[in-house]
Scaffold this motif. Structure first.
Motif, mmCIF file in Angstrom:
data_model
loop_
_atom_site.group_PDB
_atom_site.id
_atom_site.type_symbol
_atom_site.label_atom_id
_atom_site.label_comp_id
_atom_site.label_asym_id
_atom_site.label_seq_id
_atom_site.Cartn_x
_atom_site.Cartn_y
_atom_site.Cartn_z
ATOM 1 N N ARG A 74 43.663 52.400 50.053
ATOM 2 C CA ARG A 74 43.767 53.364 48.960
ATOM 3 C C ARG A 74 44.102 54.739 49.535
ATOM 4 N NH1 ARG A 74 44.567 52.108 43.912
ATOM 5 N NH2 ARG A 74 42.772 52.964 42.806
ATOM 6 N N PHE A 75 45.064 55.412 48.899
ATOM 7 C CA PHE A 75 45.532 56.709 49.364
ATOM 8 C C PHE A 75 45.160 57.782 48.348
ATOM 9 C CE2 PHE A 75 47.800 53.864 51.973
ATOM 10 C CZ PHE A 75 48.179 54.561 53.111
ATOM 11 N N VAL A 76 44.588 58.863 48.851
ATOM 12 C CA VAL A 76 44.125 59.957 48.011
ATOM 13 C C VAL A 76 45.108 61.120 48.122
ATOM 14 C CG1 VAL A 76 42.226 61.537 47.514
ATOM 15 C CG2 VAL A 76 41.750 59.240 48.423
ATOM 16 N N LEU A 77 45.584 61.577 46.970
ATOM 17 C CA LEU A 77 46.530 62.688 46.899
ATOM 18 C C LEU A 77 45.856 63.859 46.204
ATOM 19 C CD1 LEU A 77 49.343 64.013 47.033
ATOM 20 C CD2 LEU A 77 49.980 62.712 44.996
ATOM 21 N N PRO A 78 45.319 64.826 46.965
ATOM 22 C CA PRO A 78 44.729 66.009 46.328
ATOM 23 C C PRO A 78 45.804 66.819 45.611
ATOM 24 C CG PRO A 78 44.123 65.842 48.665
ATOM 25 C CD PRO A 78 45.250 64.896 48.440
ATOM 26 N N HIS A 79 45.477 67.316 44.450
ATOM 27 C CA HIS A 79 46.468 68.053 43.668
ATOM 28 C C HIS A 79 46.509 69.514 44.087
ATOM 29 C CE1 HIS A 79 47.891 69.986 39.727
ATOM 30 N NE2 HIS A 79 48.936 69.503 40.367
ATOM 31 N N TYR A 88 36.180 61.582 58.708
ATOM 32 C CA TYR A 88 35.357 61.377 57.522
ATOM 33 C C TYR A 88 34.978 59.910 57.442
ATOM 34 C CZ TYR A 88 39.881 59.783 55.774
ATOM 35 O OH TYR A 88 41.080 59.131 55.634
ATOM 36 N N GLU A 89 33.956 59.632 56.653
ATOM 37 C CA GLU A 89 33.546 58.260 56.382
ATOM 38 C C GLU A 89 34.370 57.702 55.225
ATOM 39 O OE1 GLU A 89 31.382 56.467 58.205
ATOM 40 O OE2 GLU A 89 31.313 58.224 59.519
ATOM 41 N N GLY A 90 34.531 56.399 55.206
ATOM 42 C CA GLY A 90 35.286 55.775 54.129
ATOM 43 C C GLY A 90 36.556 55.137 54.630
ATOM 44 N N ASP A 91 37.053 54.168 53.845
ATOM 45 C CA ASP A 91 38.257 53.425 54.229
ATOM 46 C C ASP A 91 39.526 54.002 53.618
ATOM 47 O OD1 ASP A 91 36.687 51.612 55.656
ATOM 48 O OD2 ASP A 91 36.362 50.359 53.880
ATOM 49 N N HIS A 92 39.426 55.052 52.850
ATOM 50 C CA HIS A 92 40.597 55.611 52.190
ATOM 51 C C HIS A 92 41.383 56.497 53.155
ATOM 52 C CE1 HIS A 92 37.233 58.400 51.632
ATOM 53 N NE2 HIS A 92 38.125 59.390 51.594
ATOM 54 N N ALA A 93 42.668 56.633 52.860
ATOM 55 C CA ALA A 93 43.545 57.540 53.595
ATOM 56 C C ALA A 93 43.917 58.705 52.679
ATOM 57 C CB ALA A 93 44.798 56.806 54.051
ATOM 58 N N VAL A 130 46.742 61.117 56.640
ATOM 59 C CA VAL A 130 45.543 61.025 57.477
ATOM 60 C C VAL A 130 44.955 59.647 57.215
ATOM 61 C CG1 VAL A 130 43.309 62.016 58.086
ATOM 62 C CG2 VAL A 130 45.146 63.503 57.255
ATOM 63 N N ILE A 131 44.931 58.809 58.252
ATOM 64 C CA ILE A 131 44.650 57.385 58.064
ATOM 65 C C ILE A 131 43.502 56.953 58.971
ATOM 66 C CG2 ILE A 131 45.661 55.069 58.202
ATOM 67 C CD1 ILE A 131 48.435 56.501 58.084
ATOM 68 N N PRO A 132 42.497 56.227 58.434
ATOM 69 C CA PRO A 132 41.472 55.656 59.316
ATOM 70 C C PRO A 132 42.127 54.760 60.357
ATOM 71 C CG PRO A 132 40.865 55.416 56.997
ATOM 72 C CD PRO A 132 42.276 55.869 57.014
ATOM 73 N N TYR A 133 41.723 54.912 61.615
ATOM 74 C CA TYR A 133 42.480 54.262 62.697
ATOM 75 C C TYR A 133 41.551 53.771 63.790
ATOM 76 C CZ TYR A 133 46.332 53.675 66.047
ATOM 77 O OH TYR A 133 47.244 53.163 66.940
ATOM 78 N N GLU A 134 41.714 52.521 64.146
ATOM 79 C CA GLU A 134 41.028 51.958 65.310
ATOM 80 C C GLU A 134 39.524 52.247 65.316
ATOM 81 O OE1 GLU A 134 41.760 49.967 68.074
ATOM 82 O OE2 GLU A 134 43.416 49.415 66.762
ATOM 83 N N ARG A 135 38.904 52.048 64.181
ATOM 84 C CA ARG A 135 37.446 52.040 64.060
ATOM 85 C C ARG A 135 36.801 53.425 64.191
ATOM 86 N NH1 ARG A 135 38.890 48.188 67.707
ATOM 87 N NH2 ARG A 135 37.681 48.915 69.510
#
Length: 512
Positions: free
Chosen positions: A91-96, A249-254, A267-272
């Motif tokens: 899931r990708f988050v796009l701040p407005h 940050y915590e969470g699986d979202h990018a 900005v993507i969660p990467y390699e644990r």
């Protein structure tokens, strides 16, 4: 010199990135005899240096590339099903930011993104109140509204290896670290006479009824120099750089972050334990040895720090990588607006002049469809080839039992693998399963305890896996193993990486 005249191959592919590997795999599955060469390690250039996203390209809607986006969205679902160990939804988050793009424009773009592929199974986009949502985790509290949409992630370098292993299993001849130094049509024009230079300069001569130029950034150079075929088509070389920092940050979202220059950065969660940040877009003249410049590091750090609660400084960066994207030159002066679509060009005449198909552009999401298009364009030269087959077949080591979701299929596989190896830590089993999928069983066949894994080099890298990568996956150097076949170099100290390289060099005679 290897001067033996064997039966000509049907198709020889030059280039061991994702497009070359995908074409070789598809062709081998259509009962063509196939060869492929790569002058360096597989996926060592563009195909391991991207953002590693399976995505339609939300921002490509702004340049009206609807066909490319629709095809990529369709392929996103296919790839998630074909490689559940190497890819997963995200899931990708796009701040407005109202001063950059109005909400109506973002809503319209996301509506199109959700509906260009009517068979989409991933969750559709939603508007969110960021302070009260889990998707706001990591952002500064000043960002109130945003949108969340679905895309996917893939281990790009391992996807290349999986396609090559599939091709090899179906009979393809794979030449790692062999440069194609010459390719010329025979006197009657019906065959290609090909010369390779292997390790140490040892020459190999081959013949093929067709040639594929999938040399990526070197596609035009290969045509000009190795085949001496001239084409008005050109590639635009655009460098994209990424930085890796400790997890923000915590969470699986990018996150997909907008900048005032109209570029976006992920900005993507990467390699644990890390966050991957990129990419830049800088026009360059050559693609030999791209590096992430201090200016690019500062650009990425400044943009991310504008959005994220935890600021990112250049000294936080633990790794950088840069790749050169060979974009088809459509004449646009802005590197960010040059088309990400691909273009295939065939030079040849059925029955009288052996073909060469050249690949200009492309992106990892659409590699499978690109390969299908390439084989369709070559079909008049090989009328007995089989039909398309890759849309419903798992990649090598990707065969897993059906489950309601892509993630559940992988989780069920990990549960079974961990149950069969109760003395191994389940997290280690999961990490190895991510890399090797159903091939994990063969790799761990004689392993019962951690001690059976052999020498521990740091991170989650053990001797059993290293020997497997060298024996079965063409790995040679420490860089091949630490930064492409695995990313365990990130989890090792400089001393551990140096010790591993020394061990590998000492062991080299035992591997050959």
């Amino acid at each position: 010199m290897n001067g033996m005249k064997s039966e000509p191959l049907d198709l020889f592919v030059v280039g061991g990135g994702i497009n070359g590997a995908g074409i070789a795999c598809d062709a081998a599955g259509r009962a063509l005899t196939v060869g492929l060469c790569e002058m360096n390690d597989f996926a060592s250039a563009t195909s391991s240096k991207a953002s590693k996203l399976i995505h339609g390209g939300l921002r490509y809607l702004e340049t009206y590339e609807f066909r490319l986006v629709r095809e990529a969205l369709q392929e996103r679902e296919v790839l998630l099903a074909k490689a559940p160990h190497l890819s997963w939804p995200m899931r990708f988050v796009l701040p407005h930011e109202p001063h950059l793009r109005p909400r109506w424009m973002l809503r319209l773009g996301l509506f199109l993104y959700d509906h260009l592929d009517w068979r989409m199974t991933l969750p559709k986009s939603i508007a969110v109140d960021l302070p009260s949502s889990k998707f706001g985790a990591g952002l500064k509290p000043g960002f109130k509204k945003g949108f969340v949409y679905s895309d996917g992630w893939v281990d790009d370098a391992r996807l290349v290896i999986s396609n090559l292993k599939s091709a090899r299993e179906m009979g393809a001849k794979i030449y790692a670290r062999h440069r194609c130094v010459s390719a010329r049509r025979s006197e009657d024009g019906k065959l290609w006479n090909i010369e390779l230079a292997g390790p140490g300069g040892v020459p190999i001569q081959l013949q093929a009824r067709g040639l594929v130029n999938a040399a990526g950034p070197w596609v035009k150079r290969f045509l000009d120099e190795e085949t001496q075929i001239k084409t008005p088509k050109r590639v635009r070389l655009v460098k994209g750089s990424h930085i890796v920092v400790p997890r923000l940050y915590e969470g699986d979202h990018a996150f997909i972050l907008q900048n005032s220059d109209n570029r976006i950065v992920f900005v993507i969660p990467y390699e644990r334990e890390f966050s991957l940040i990129g990419t830049t877009d800088i026009a360059v003249e050559e693609g030999e040895h791209p590096v992430c410049s201090p200016e690019e590091v500062t650009y990425l750090c400044d943009l991310v720090s504008h959005y994220m609660e935890k600021p990112v400084r250049p000294e936080d960066v633990v790794w950088t990588f840069s790749g050169v994207r060979p974009l088809f030159d459509d004449g646009d002066d802005n590197p960010s607006k040059v088309t990400r679509d691909y273009h295939l060009e065939v030079d040849g005449t059925p029955r009288t002049r052996a073909p060469i198909l050249s690949v200009f552009g492309g992106k990892i999401t659409t590699y499978r469809r690109l390969a299908e298009h390439a084989l369709r364009d070559l079909q008049p030269y090989f009328p007995r080839m089989g039909g398309p087959w890759t849309d419903s077949r798992a990649v090598y080591d990707g065969e897993m039992a059906d489950a309601p979701t892509f993630e559940q299929a992988f989780d069920n596989f990990v549960d079974g693998a961990a149950a069969s190896k109760p003395a191994l830590p389940k997290e280690l089993v999961r990490i190895l399963a991510r890399r090797h999928g159903s091939g994990l069983e063969d790799m761990l066949e004689n392993v019962k305890t951690v001690a059976d894994l052999g020498r521990h080099f740091g991170g989650s890298l053990y001797e059993v896996e290293v020997r497997h990568l060298i024996r079965d996956e063409w790995a040679v150097d420490a860089e091949d193993i630490l930064w492409r076949r695995t990313k365990e170099g990130l989890h090792m100290s400089p001393g551990e990486r140096e010790a591993f390289a020394l061990w590998l060099e000492e062991q080299r005679p035992n591997f050959t």
